[in-house]
Design a protein around this motif. Sequence first.
Motif, PDB file in Angstrom:
ATOM      1  N   PHE A   1       0.782  -1.266  -0.069  1.00 38.48           N
ATOM      2  CA  PHE A   1      -0.233   0.026   0.019  1.00 38.48           C
ATOM      3  C   PHE A   1       0.838   1.253  -0.080  1.00 38.48           C
ATOM      4  CE2 PHE A   1      -3.338  -2.530   2.832  1.00 38.48           C
ATOM      5  CZ  PHE A   1      -3.620  -3.109   1.930  1.00 38.48           C
TER       6      PHE A   1
ATOM      7  N   ASP B   1      10.703   4.130   5.076  1.00 36.71           N
ATOM      8  CA  ASP B   1      10.580   2.853   5.661  1.00 36.71           C
ATOM      9  C   ASP B   1      11.961   2.346   6.181  1.00 36.71           C
ATOM     10  OD1 ASP B   1       8.453   0.614   4.420  1.00 36.71           O
ATOM     11  OD2 ASP B   1      10.236  -0.419   5.287  1.00 36.71           O
TER      12      ASP B   1
ATOM     13  N   ASP C   1      13.933   3.735  11.255  1.00 40.24           N
ATOM     14  CA  ASP C   1      13.045   2.901  11.974  1.00 40.24           C
ATOM     15  C   ASP C   1      12.174   3.647  12.876  1.00 40.24           C
ATOM     16  OD1 ASP C   1      12.165   1.090  13.852  1.00 40.24           O
ATOM     17  OD2 ASP C   1      13.923   0.355  14.486  1.00 40.24           O
ATOM     18  N   LEU C   2      10.792   3.482  12.468  1.00 36.80           N
ATOM     19  CA  LEU C   2       9.795   4.248  13.027  1.00 36.80           C
ATOM     20  C   LEU C   2       9.552   4.182  14.626  1.00 36.80           C
ATOM     21  CD1 LEU C   2       7.089   4.219  10.285  1.00 36.80           C
ATOM     22  CD2 LEU C   2       8.216   6.087  11.012  1.00 36.80           C
TER      23      LEU C   2
ATOM     24  N   ASN D   1       0.968   4.726   7.301  1.00 37.40           N
ATOM     25  CA  ASN D   1       0.797   3.397   6.673  1.00 37.40           C
ATOM     26  C   ASN D   1       1.671   2.206   7.326  1.00 37.40           C
ATOM     27  OD1 ASN D   1       0.076   1.616   4.257  1.00 37.40           O
ATOM     28  ND2 ASN D   1       2.228   1.586   4.198  1.00 37.40           N
TER      29      ASN D   1
ATOM     30  N   TYR E   1      -1.868  -7.477  16.960  1.00 35.42           N
ATOM     31  CA  TYR E   1      -2.174  -6.704  15.554  1.00 35.42           C
ATOM     32  C   TYR E   1      -3.830  -6.235  15.683  1.00 35.42           C
ATOM     33  CZ  TYR E   1      -2.695  -5.784  10.748  1.00 35.42           C
ATOM     34  OH  TYR E   1      -2.971  -5.463   9.370  1.00 35.42           O
TER      35      TYR E   1
ATOM     36  N   LYS F   1      -4.677  -2.406  15.701  1.00 35.58           N
ATOM     37  CA  LYS F   1      -5.610  -1.774  14.596  1.00 35.58           C
ATOM     38  C   LYS F   1      -6.813  -0.984  15.233  1.00 35.58           C
ATOM     39  CE  LYS F   1      -2.843  -2.247  10.914  1.00 35.58           C
ATOM     40  NZ  LYS F   1      -1.939  -1.279  10.505  1.00 35.58           N
TER      41      LYS F   1
ATOM     42  N   PHE G   1      -5.444  -8.159   1.278  1.00 35.61           N
ATOM     43  CA  PHE G   1      -4.702  -7.942   0.028  1.00 35.61           C
ATOM     44  C   PHE G   1      -3.308  -8.350   0.135  1.00 35.61           C
ATOM     45  CE2 PHE G   1      -6.895  -3.955  -1.848  1.00 35.61           C
ATOM     46  CZ  PHE G   1      -7.932  -3.855  -0.806  1.00 35.61           C
TER      47      PHE G   1
HETATM   48  N1  LIG Z   1      -2.090  -6.102   3.158  1.00 37.36           N
HETATM   49  C1  LIG Z   1      -2.991  -6.346   3.548  1.00 37.36           C
HETATM   50  O1  LIG Z   1      -3.598  -7.741   3.769  1.00 37.36           O
HETATM   51  C2  LIG Z   1      -3.548  -5.488   4.863  1.00 37.36           C
HETATM   52  C3  LIG Z   1      -4.694  -5.580   5.248  1.00 37.36           C
HETATM   53  C4  LIG Z   1      -5.167  -4.492   6.047  1.00 37.36           C
HETATM   54  C5  LIG Z   1      -4.251  -3.618   6.714  1.00 37.36           C
HETATM   55  N2  LIG Z   1      -2.991  -3.528   6.457  1.00 37.36           N
HETATM   56  C6  LIG Z   1      -2.036  -2.583   6.885  1.00 37.36           C
HETATM   57  O2  LIG Z   1      -1.573  -1.779   5.862  1.00 37.36           O
HETATM   58  C7  LIG Z   1      -0.371  -1.491   5.801  1.00 37.36           C
HETATM   59  C8  LIG Z   1       0.534  -1.601   4.904  1.00 37.36           C
HETATM   60  O3  LIG Z   1       0.793  -3.152   4.895  1.00 37.36           O
HETATM   61  P1  LIG Z   1       1.208  -3.681   3.493  1.00 37.36           P
HETATM   62  O4  LIG Z   1       0.708  -5.058   3.461  1.00 37.36           O
HETATM   63  O5  LIG Z   1       1.267  -3.008   2.014  1.00 37.36           O
HETATM   64  O6  LIG Z   1       2.624  -3.906   3.972  1.00 37.36           O
HETATM   65  P2  LIG Z   1       3.570  -4.504   4.984  1.00 37.36           P
HETATM   66  O7  LIG Z   1       2.437  -5.033   6.051  1.00 37.36           O
HETATM   67  O8  LIG Z   1       4.639  -5.549   4.445  1.00 37.36           O
HETATM   68  O9  LIG Z   1       4.184  -3.586   5.750  1.00 37.36           O
HETATM   69  C9  LIG Z   1       4.302  -2.135   5.498  1.00 37.36           C
HETATM   70  C10 LIG Z   1       5.846  -1.557   5.629  1.00 37.36           C
HETATM   71  O10 LIG Z   1       5.970  -1.209   7.017  1.00 37.36           O
HETATM   72  C11 LIG Z   1       7.241  -1.436   7.058  1.00 37.36           C
HETATM   73  N3  LIG Z   1       7.978  -1.279   8.491  1.00 37.36           N
HETATM   74  C12 LIG Z   1       7.626  -2.392   9.377  1.00 37.36           C
HETATM   75  N4  LIG Z   1       8.471  -2.047  10.295  1.00 37.36           N
HETATM   76  C13 LIG Z   1       9.078  -0.942  10.344  1.00 37.36           C
HETATM   77  C14 LIG Z   1       9.515  -0.118  11.088  1.00 37.36           C
HETATM   78  N5  LIG Z   1      10.105  -0.266  12.370  1.00 37.36           N
HETATM   79  N6  LIG Z   1      10.096   1.253  10.763  1.00 37.36           N
HETATM   80  C15 LIG Z   1       9.786   1.665   9.614  1.00 37.36           C
HETATM   81  N7  LIG Z   1       8.970   0.829   8.623  1.00 37.36           N
HETATM   82  C16 LIG Z   1       8.537  -0.401   8.971  1.00 37.36           C
HETATM   83  C17 LIG Z   1       7.688  -2.616   6.341  1.00 37.36           C
HETATM   84  O11 LIG Z   1       9.318  -2.271   5.797  1.00 37.36           O
HETATM   85  C18 LIG Z   1       6.833  -2.492   5.151  1.00 37.36           C
HETATM   86  O12 LIG Z   1       7.640  -2.007   3.900  1.00 37.36           O
HETATM   87  C19 LIG Z   1      -0.047  -1.944   7.196  1.00 37.36           C
HETATM   88  O13 LIG Z   1      -0.236  -0.921   8.355  1.00 37.36           O
HETATM   89  C20 LIG Z   1      -0.830  -2.986   7.447  1.00 37.36           C
HETATM   90  O14 LIG Z   1      -1.083  -3.564   8.870  1.00 37.36           O
HETATM   91  C21 LIG Z   1      -2.470  -4.407   5.220  1.00 37.36           C
END
Ligand SMILES: NC(=O)c1ccc[n+]([C@@H]2O[C@H](COP(=O)([O-])OP(=O)(O)OC[C@H]3O[C@@H](n4cnc5c(N)ncnc54)[C@H](O)[C@@H]3O)[C@@H](O)[C@H]2O)c1
Length: 252
Positions: A19, A38, A59-60, A87, A156, A160, A189
Motif C-alpha cells: 500500500f 521505510d 526505523d519508526l 501506513n 495486531y 488496529k 490484500f
Molecule cells: N495487505 C493487507 O492485507 C493489509 C490488510 C489490512 C491492513 N494492512 C495494513 O496496511 C499497511 C501496509 O501493509 P502492506 O501489506 O502494504 O505492507 P507490510 O505489512 O509489509 O508493511 C508495510 C511496511 O512497513 C514497514 N515497516 C515495518 N516495520 C517498520 C519500522 N520499524 N520502521 C519503518 N518501517 C517499518 C515494512 O518494511 C513495510 O515496507 C500496514 O499497516 C498493514 O497492517 C494490510
Amino acid sequence: MSLDFTGQIVAVTGAATGFGRAIARRFAQHGARVFATDIDPTGLAETADHPNITQHVLDLTDRPAVGAWIAQVEHAAGASIGILVNNAGGVIGRTMQPIEDTPFGDWDAVLRINLDAGFTVTRAAVPGMKRAGRGRIINISSGAGLKASRTGVQAYTSAKHAVIGLTRQLAQELGPFGITVNAIAPGLFPVAPGPIAQWEGYGPEGQQRVLDGIALRRMGSADDIAKAALFFASDLADYVTGQVLPVNGGSS
Ligand SMILES: NC(=O)c1ccc[n+]([C@@H]2O[C@H](COP(=O)([O-])OP(=O)(O)OC[C@H]3O[C@@H](n4cnc5c(N)ncnc54)[C@H](O)[C@@H]3O)[C@@H](O)[C@H]2O)c1
C-alpha cells in the motif's frame, strides 16, 4: 474540487512495498512532492523511482529519529507537511500463538509499529499543520480494526482497533485547526510479504472461501487503497473527518 496535488507536501510511512508504495506513487503521479520512508532500503529505493519522491530510511520505533525526519522534511520542502499517511505496520513476521505462549516482546513489537509509530509521526507533524491551518492525516488501520483478525495475532487486532480510536479522538482534537483525520480499513490484500504468506497459507480451498466472501469476487490491488487515500486527501473529502472507510470489495 480536484485530484491535482501539485505543490502539496505528502509524507508516507511504510513506503517500501504494498500500500505504501502505491500511495506514494499515486500522490507523486498527481503532482505532489512525496517524502517516503521505510526501514527497508531496497524496497524504498524501488518506490522512489519517480522524480517527485524523496526517500529516507528510518526505523519508526526510534522516536527521536522520527522527530528528526519530520523536521528534515519540513526543511527540505520549505513548508509543513500537508498530507500524512501513517501506513507502516503489519504483523511483522508474527503468527497466531495462544495468549499464554505469546512473548511480551512480540506483543510490544507489534503495538510499537502499528500504533505507537503513527502516534509519534503524527505528534511531530501536527505543529506544522497547525501553523498552516490545514492538514490531512490518513491512518491505515485494517478490517482487523473492526473485528477479530484471521491472522489470530492479538496485538495486531488490538493495535488496529486502537488506530481507529486514535483517528476518532484526533479528529475531534484537530478539527478546529482545519486538520482532518480519517482511517482506511483494508481487507486482505496479498500485496506484501506478510499478507502474501497469509494468503498462500490458506491453500486453494481456503482462498476460494475468502473469494466467495467478497461481494466483488476478486482480490483488490494496492492501488485500490491508494485511491481511497487520494479521496481523503482531496477536496472531495473537505467535510469528512473521524471516519473509517473499509476498502475490501464488500467482504462479509
Ligand atoms: N495487505 C493487507 O492485507 C493489509 C490488510 C489490512 C491492513 N494492512 C495494513 O496496511 C499497511 C501496509 O501493509 P502492506 O501489506 O502494504 O505492507 P507490510 O505489512 O509489509 O508493511 C508495510 C511496511 O512497513 C514497514 N515497516 C515495518 N516495520 C517498520 C519500522 N520499524 N520502521 C519503518 N518501517 C517499518 C515494512 O518494511 C513495510 O515496507 C500496514 O499497516 C498493514 O497492517 C494490510
